[in-house]
Design a protein around this motif. Sequence first.
Motif, PDB file in Angstrom:
ATOM      1  N   LEU A  51       6.550  -1.631  -8.367  1.00  0.00           N
ATOM      2  CA  LEU A  51       6.997  -2.612  -8.706  1.00  0.00           C
ATOM      3  C   LEU A  51       8.222  -3.007  -9.311  1.00  0.00           C
ATOM      4  O   LEU A  51       8.124  -3.620 -10.235  1.00  0.00           O
ATOM      5  N   LEU A  52       9.710  -3.542  -8.468  1.00  0.00           N
ATOM      6  CA  LEU A  52      10.092  -3.441  -9.650  1.00  0.00           C
ATOM      7  C   LEU A  52      11.254  -4.472  -9.236  1.00  0.00           C
ATOM      8  O   LEU A  52      10.860  -5.310  -7.937  1.00  0.00           O
ATOM      9  N   ASP A  53      11.646  -5.632 -10.219  1.00  0.00           N
ATOM     10  CA  ASP A  53      12.243  -6.800  -9.747  1.00  0.00           C
ATOM     11  C   ASP A  53      14.220  -6.871  -9.343  1.00  0.00           C
ATOM     12  O   ASP A  53      13.751  -5.807  -8.640  1.00  0.00           O
ATOM     13  N   GLU A  54      14.570  -7.599  -9.017  1.00  0.00           N
ATOM     14  CA  GLU A  54      16.056  -8.406  -8.544  1.00  0.00           C
ATOM     15  C   GLU A  54      16.562  -6.953  -9.721  1.00  0.00           C
ATOM     16  O   GLU A  54      17.855  -6.534  -9.135  1.00  0.00           O
ATOM     17  N   ASN A  55      16.665  -6.889 -11.288  1.00  0.00           N
ATOM     18  CA  ASN A  55      17.449  -5.608 -12.126  1.00  0.00           C
ATOM     19  C   ASN A  55      16.586  -4.413 -11.270  1.00  0.00           C
ATOM     20  O   ASN A  55      16.961  -3.259 -12.685  1.00  0.00           O
ATOM     21  N   GLN A  56      15.868  -4.205 -11.168  1.00  0.00           N
ATOM     22  CA  GLN A  56      14.726  -2.547 -11.245  1.00  0.00           C
ATOM     23  C   GLN A  56      14.514  -2.710 -12.165  1.00  0.00           C
ATOM     24  O   GLN A  56      14.444  -1.658 -12.623  1.00  0.00           O
ATOM     25  N   GLU A  57      13.931  -3.931 -12.470  1.00  0.00           N
ATOM     26  CA  GLU A  57      12.859  -3.347 -13.948  1.00  0.00           C
ATOM     27  C   GLU A  57      11.048  -3.694 -13.576  1.00  0.00           C
ATOM     28  O   GLU A  57      10.925  -4.473 -12.142  1.00  0.00           O
ATOM     29  N   GLU A  58      10.335  -2.893 -14.753  1.00  0.00           N
ATOM     30  CA  GLU A  58       8.822  -2.732 -13.801  1.00  0.00           C
ATOM     31  C   GLU A  58       8.664  -4.070 -14.160  1.00  0.00           C
ATOM     32  O   GLU A  58       7.854  -4.290 -14.658  1.00  0.00           O
ATOM     33  N   LEU A  59       7.509  -4.541 -13.028  1.00  0.00           N
ATOM     34  CA  LEU A  59       6.542  -5.717 -12.346  1.00  0.00           C
ATOM     35  C   LEU A  59       5.787  -4.415 -12.707  1.00  0.00           C
ATOM     36  O   LEU A  59       4.376  -5.329 -13.497  1.00  0.00           O
ATOM     37  N   VAL A  60       4.812  -3.737 -12.505  1.00  0.00           N
ATOM     38  CA  VAL A  60       3.674  -2.942 -12.680  1.00  0.00           C
ATOM     39  C   VAL A  60       3.701  -1.650 -11.753  1.00  0.00           C
ATOM     40  O   VAL A  60       4.987  -1.267 -11.209  1.00  0.00           O
ATOM     41  N   LYS A  61       2.815  -0.535 -12.333  1.00  0.00           N
ATOM     42  CA  LYS A  61       2.995   1.069 -12.073  1.00  0.00           C
ATOM     43  C   LYS A  61       1.494   1.370 -11.156  1.00  0.00           C
ATOM     44  O   LYS A  61       1.160   1.004 -12.644  1.00  0.00           O
ATOM     45  N   PHE A  62       1.590   1.741 -11.088  1.00  0.00           N
ATOM     46  CA  PHE A  62       0.562   2.959 -10.299  1.00  0.00           C
ATOM     47  C   PHE A  62       0.763   4.697 -10.941  1.00  0.00           C
ATOM     48  O   PHE A  62       2.124   4.988 -10.781  1.00  0.00           O
TER      49      PHE A  62
ATOM     50  N   THR B  16       0.726  -1.408  -0.100  1.00  0.00           N
ATOM     51  CA  THR B  16      -0.050   0.026  -0.162  1.00  0.00           C
ATOM     52  C   THR B  16       1.085   1.405  -0.245  1.00  0.00           C
ATOM     53  O   THR B  16       1.853   1.330   1.133  1.00  0.00           O
ATOM     54  N   VAL B  17       0.116   2.453  -1.393  1.00  0.00           N
ATOM     55  CA  VAL B  17       1.173   3.477  -0.792  1.00  0.00           C
ATOM     56  C   VAL B  17       0.028   4.525  -0.389  1.00  0.00           C
ATOM     57  O   VAL B  17      -1.057   4.797  -0.649  1.00  0.00           O
ATOM     58  N   GLU B  18       0.269   5.460  -0.347  1.00  0.00           N
ATOM     59  CA  GLU B  18       0.089   6.570   0.502  1.00  0.00           C
ATOM     60  C   GLU B  18       0.450   7.998  -0.386  1.00  0.00           C
ATOM     61  O   GLU B  18       1.613   8.567   0.576  1.00  0.00           O
ATOM     62  N   ASP B  19       0.213   8.914  -0.110  1.00  0.00           N
ATOM     63  CA  ASP B  19       0.202  10.415  -0.192  1.00  0.00           C
ATOM     64  C   ASP B  19      -0.683  11.287  -0.121  1.00  0.00           C
ATOM     65  O   ASP B  19      -1.562  11.286  -0.416  1.00  0.00           O
ATOM     66  N   TRP B  20       0.160  12.226   0.658  1.00  0.00           N
ATOM     67  CA  TRP B  20      -0.479  13.114   0.444  1.00  0.00           C
ATOM     68  C   TRP B  20      -0.077  14.941   0.242  1.00  0.00           C
ATOM     69  O   TRP B  20       0.993  15.231  -0.334  1.00  0.00           O
TER      70      TRP B  20
ATOM     71  N   VAL C  42      -4.294  10.376  -1.203  1.00  0.00           N
ATOM     72  CA  VAL C  42      -4.348   9.763  -2.591  1.00  0.00           C
ATOM     73  C   VAL C  42      -3.598   8.243  -2.121  1.00  0.00           C
ATOM     74  O   VAL C  42      -1.885   8.386  -1.383  1.00  0.00           O
ATOM     75  N   THR C  43      -4.542   6.881  -1.922  1.00  0.00           N
ATOM     76  CA  THR C  43      -3.914   5.460  -1.783  1.00  0.00           C
ATOM     77  C   THR C  43      -3.708   4.578  -2.568  1.00  0.00           C
ATOM     78  O   THR C  43      -4.479   4.609  -3.436  1.00  0.00           O
ATOM     79  N   HIS C  44      -3.023   3.920  -2.862  1.00  0.00           N
ATOM     80  CA  HIS C  44      -3.346   2.644  -4.354  1.00  0.00           C
ATOM     81  C   HIS C  44      -3.075   1.452  -3.008  1.00  0.00           C
ATOM     82  O   HIS C  44      -1.776   1.180  -2.750  1.00  0.00           O
ATOM     83  N   THR C  45      -4.013   0.165  -3.370  1.00  0.00           N
ATOM     84  CA  THR C  45      -2.934  -0.881  -2.567  1.00  0.00           C
ATOM     85  C   THR C  45      -2.135  -2.125  -3.982  1.00  0.00           C
ATOM     86  O   THR C  45      -3.550  -2.330  -5.275  1.00  0.00           O
ATOM     87  N   PHE C  46      -1.176  -2.760  -4.274  1.00  0.00           N
ATOM     88  CA  PHE C  46      -1.005  -3.242  -5.608  1.00  0.00           C
ATOM     89  C   PHE C  46      -1.300  -4.857  -4.566  1.00  0.00           C
ATOM     90  O   PHE C  46      -1.000  -5.200  -3.946  1.00  0.00           O
ATOM     91  N   SER C  47      -1.796  -5.834  -5.184  1.00  0.00           N
ATOM     92  CA  SER C  47      -2.246  -7.178  -5.517  1.00  0.00           C
ATOM     93  C   SER C  47      -2.227  -7.487  -6.441  1.00  0.00           C
ATOM     94  O   SER C  47      -2.651  -7.321  -7.730  1.00  0.00           O
ATOM     95  N   GLU C  48      -2.023  -9.216  -6.213  1.00  0.00           N
ATOM     96  CA  GLU C  48      -1.621 -10.160  -7.575  1.00  0.00           C
ATOM     97  C   GLU C  48      -0.840  -9.698  -8.937  1.00  0.00           C
ATOM     98  O   GLU C  48      -1.078  -9.467 -10.166  1.00  0.00           O
ATOM     99  N   TYR C  49       0.336  -8.715  -8.691  1.00  0.00           N
ATOM    100  CA  TYR C  49       1.309  -8.228  -9.204  1.00  0.00           C
ATOM    101  C   TYR C  49       2.065  -9.503  -9.147  1.00  0.00           C
ATOM    102  O   TYR C  49       3.312  -8.840 -10.510  1.00  0.00           O
TER     103      TYR C  49
END
Length: 176
Positions: free
Chosen positions: A103-114, A82-86, A133-140
Amino acid sequence: MARNLLKNPSGEEQMEYWELIENGGSQWRVEEMPGDCGHDFGDDGIKTYFATSFEACLKRQVVDLVAEGYSPEDLDTQPAVTVEDWYCGRTDCGCTYQLTVCLLDENQEELVKFQPDQVTLDPDSDDCSWKQVTHTFSEYGEGLRFLSFEHGGQDTRFWDGWFGVRVTGSSVTVEL
Protein backbone atom coordinates in the motif's frame (compact mmCIF):
# COMPACT_ATOMS: atom_id res chain seq x y z
CA MET A 1 -19.60 -6.68 -4.40
CA ALA A 2 -16.26 -4.89 -4.71
CA ARG A 3 -14.70 -4.89 -8.18
CA ASN A 4 -11.28 -6.23 -9.08
CA LEU A 5 -8.95 -3.27 -9.60
CA LEU A 6 -6.30 -5.32 -11.44
CA LYS A 7 -6.57 -5.26 -15.20
CA ASN A 8 -5.98 -8.46 -17.18
CA PRO A 9 -5.65 -10.65 -14.06
CA SER A 10 -5.44 -13.97 -15.93
CA GLY A 11 -3.73 -13.15 -19.22
CA GLU A 12 -6.81 -12.77 -21.42
CA GLU A 13 -5.03 -9.80 -23.02
CA GLN A 14 -1.54 -11.35 -23.01
CA MET A 15 0.83 -9.05 -21.03
CA GLU A 16 -1.28 -5.89 -21.41
CA TYR A 17 -1.34 -3.64 -18.29
CA TRP A 18 1.57 -5.49 -16.61
CA GLU A 19 5.01 -3.98 -16.09
CA LEU A 20 7.66 -6.67 -16.53
CA ILE A 21 10.11 -6.29 -13.64
CA GLU A 22 12.06 -9.47 -14.47
CA ASN A 23 11.58 -11.29 -17.78
CA GLY A 24 14.29 -13.91 -17.67
CA GLY A 25 14.85 -17.24 -19.35
CA SER A 26 12.33 -17.81 -22.11
CA GLN A 27 10.34 -14.88 -20.66
CA TRP A 28 6.72 -14.65 -19.53
CA ARG A 29 4.08 -16.41 -21.62
CA VAL A 30 0.31 -16.81 -21.48
CA GLU A 31 -1.03 -20.37 -21.83
CA GLU A 32 -4.48 -21.96 -21.87
CA MET A 33 -5.84 -24.09 -19.03
CA PRO A 34 -4.84 -26.69 -18.00
CA GLY A 35 -1.60 -26.55 -20.01
CA ASP A 36 1.06 -29.26 -20.31
CA CYS A 37 1.41 -31.25 -17.07
CA GLY A 38 -1.10 -28.89 -15.45
CA HIS A 39 -4.30 -28.87 -13.45
CA ASP A 40 -7.75 -27.55 -14.22
CA PHE A 41 -8.54 -24.38 -12.30
CA GLY A 42 -12.08 -25.10 -11.17
CA ASP A 43 -13.53 -21.78 -12.33
CA ASP A 44 -14.87 -22.00 -15.87
CA GLY A 45 -14.47 -18.22 -16.22
CA ILE A 46 -10.68 -18.47 -16.04
CA LYS A 47 -9.27 -20.01 -19.19
CA THR A 48 -5.67 -18.72 -19.24
CA TYR A 49 -2.71 -18.18 -16.92
CA PHE A 50 0.72 -16.59 -16.96
CA ALA A 51 3.68 -19.01 -17.12
CA THR A 52 7.22 -18.30 -15.92
CA SER A 53 10.53 -19.62 -17.17
CA PHE A 54 13.94 -20.80 -15.93
CA GLU A 55 15.14 -17.40 -14.72
CA ALA A 56 13.28 -14.89 -12.58
CA CYS A 57 9.99 -13.66 -14.02
CA LEU A 58 8.26 -10.91 -12.02
CA LYS A 59 5.47 -8.61 -13.16
CA ARG A 60 3.72 -5.72 -11.47
CA GLN A 61 0.71 -3.45 -11.65
CA VAL A 62 0.45 -0.20 -9.74
CA VAL A 63 -3.16 0.79 -9.14
CA ASP A 64 -3.98 4.50 -8.76
CA LEU A 65 -6.90 4.28 -6.34
CA VAL A 66 -7.98 7.92 -6.81
CA ALA A 67 -8.06 7.44 -10.59
CA GLU A 68 -10.18 4.33 -9.97
CA GLY A 69 -12.80 6.53 -8.31
CA TYR A 70 -11.93 6.38 -4.61
CA SER A 71 -11.78 9.75 -2.88
CA PRO A 72 -8.82 10.58 -0.61
CA GLU A 73 -11.33 11.07 2.21
CA ASP A 74 -12.77 7.57 1.74
CA LEU A 75 -9.28 6.06 1.52
CA ASP A 76 -8.28 7.81 4.74
CA THR A 77 -11.01 5.84 6.56
CA GLN A 78 -8.68 2.82 6.03
CA PRO A 79 -11.10 0.57 4.15
CA ALA A 80 -10.26 -3.13 4.02
CA VAL A 81 -8.06 -3.89 1.00
CA THR A 82 -8.07 -7.55 0.02
CA VAL A 83 -5.56 -9.13 -2.35
CA GLU A 84 -5.81 -12.58 -3.82
CA ASP A 85 -3.61 -14.63 -6.10
CA TRP A 86 -3.63 -18.18 -7.43
CA TYR A 87 -0.50 -20.16 -8.30
CA CYS A 88 0.45 -23.71 -9.22
CA GLY A 89 3.34 -25.74 -10.54
CA ARG A 90 3.67 -28.34 -13.24
CA THR A 91 3.60 -32.02 -12.38
CA ASP A 92 7.02 -32.54 -14.03
CA CYS A 93 9.17 -29.66 -12.68
CA GLY A 94 9.55 -27.80 -9.41
CA CYS A 95 9.15 -24.05 -9.16
CA THR A 96 9.18 -21.06 -6.84
CA TYR A 97 6.44 -18.48 -6.32
CA GLN A 98 6.58 -15.06 -4.71
CA LEU A 99 4.16 -12.23 -4.04
CA THR A 100 4.67 -8.68 -2.78
CA VAL A 101 1.80 -6.25 -2.31
CA CYS A 102 2.41 -2.72 -1.00
CA LEU A 103 0.00 0.00 0.00
CA LEU A 104 1.49 3.33 -1.11
CA ASP A 105 0.93 7.00 -0.32
CA GLU A 106 0.55 9.87 -2.82
CA ASN A 107 4.32 9.81 -3.52
CA GLN A 108 4.20 6.02 -4.00
CA GLU A 109 6.14 5.56 -0.76
CA GLU A 110 5.38 2.35 1.13
CA LEU A 111 2.84 2.51 3.96
CA VAL A 112 2.68 -1.24 4.60
CA LYS A 113 3.75 -4.42 2.79
CA PHE A 114 2.47 -7.98 2.54
CA GLN A 115 5.23 -10.34 1.45
CA PRO A 116 4.74 -13.96 2.43
CA ASP A 117 7.73 -16.29 2.33
CA GLN A 118 8.67 -17.53 -1.11
CA VAL A 119 6.99 -20.89 -1.82
CA THR A 120 8.78 -23.81 -3.46
CA LEU A 121 6.61 -26.43 -5.13
CA ASP A 122 8.13 -29.86 -5.71
CA PRO A 123 6.12 -32.37 -7.78
CA ASP A 124 7.77 -35.22 -5.84
CA SER A 125 6.14 -34.07 -2.59
CA ASP A 126 3.26 -31.82 -3.69
CA ASP A 127 0.46 -32.29 -6.21
CA CYS A 128 1.29 -28.80 -7.57
CA SER A 129 -2.43 -28.01 -7.99
CA TRP A 130 -3.81 -24.46 -7.85
CA LYS A 131 -3.37 -22.78 -4.47
CA GLN A 132 -4.76 -19.50 -3.25
CA VAL A 133 -2.99 -16.81 -1.26
CA THR A 134 -5.11 -14.04 0.21
CA HIS A 135 -4.51 -11.14 2.57
CA THR A 136 -6.62 -8.29 3.88
CA PHE A 137 -4.99 -5.03 4.91
CA SER A 138 -6.64 -3.07 7.74
CA GLU A 139 -5.58 -0.40 10.23
CA TYR A 140 -2.73 0.73 7.99
CA GLY A 141 -3.07 4.47 8.68
CA GLU A 142 -4.14 7.39 6.53
CA GLY A 143 -2.63 8.32 3.19
CA LEU A 144 -3.37 5.31 0.96
CA ARG A 145 -3.51 6.40 -2.70
CA PHE A 146 -1.78 3.63 -4.70
CA LEU A 147 -1.28 -0.11 -4.48
CA SER A 148 1.55 -2.16 -5.99
CA PHE A 149 0.86 -5.84 -6.81
CA GLU A 150 3.91 -7.87 -7.89
CA HIS A 151 4.23 -11.62 -8.35
CA GLY A 152 6.06 -14.32 -10.25
CA GLY A 153 8.77 -16.93 -9.86
CA GLN A 154 10.69 -19.46 -11.93
CA ASP A 155 11.35 -23.17 -12.29
CA THR A 156 13.86 -24.94 -10.05
CA ARG A 157 15.50 -27.11 -12.70
CA PHE A 158 16.49 -24.36 -15.17
CA TRP A 159 14.78 -26.08 -18.09
CA ASP A 160 14.44 -24.05 -21.29
CA GLY A 161 10.81 -23.10 -21.85
CA TRP A 162 7.94 -22.43 -19.45
CA PHE A 163 8.34 -24.89 -16.60
CA GLY A 164 8.08 -22.35 -13.78
CA VAL A 165 5.21 -21.25 -11.60
CA ARG A 166 1.87 -20.40 -13.16
CA VAL A 167 -0.26 -17.51 -11.87
CA THR A 168 -3.85 -16.47 -12.57
CA GLY A 169 -7.00 -15.02 -11.06
CA SER A 170 -5.19 -12.18 -9.28
CA SER A 171 -7.37 -9.58 -7.62
CA VAL A 172 -7.34 -6.42 -5.52
CA THR A 173 -10.56 -5.14 -3.97
CA VAL A 174 -11.32 -2.19 -1.71
CA GLU A 175 -14.30 -2.57 0.65
CA LEU A 176 -16.10 0.77 1.03
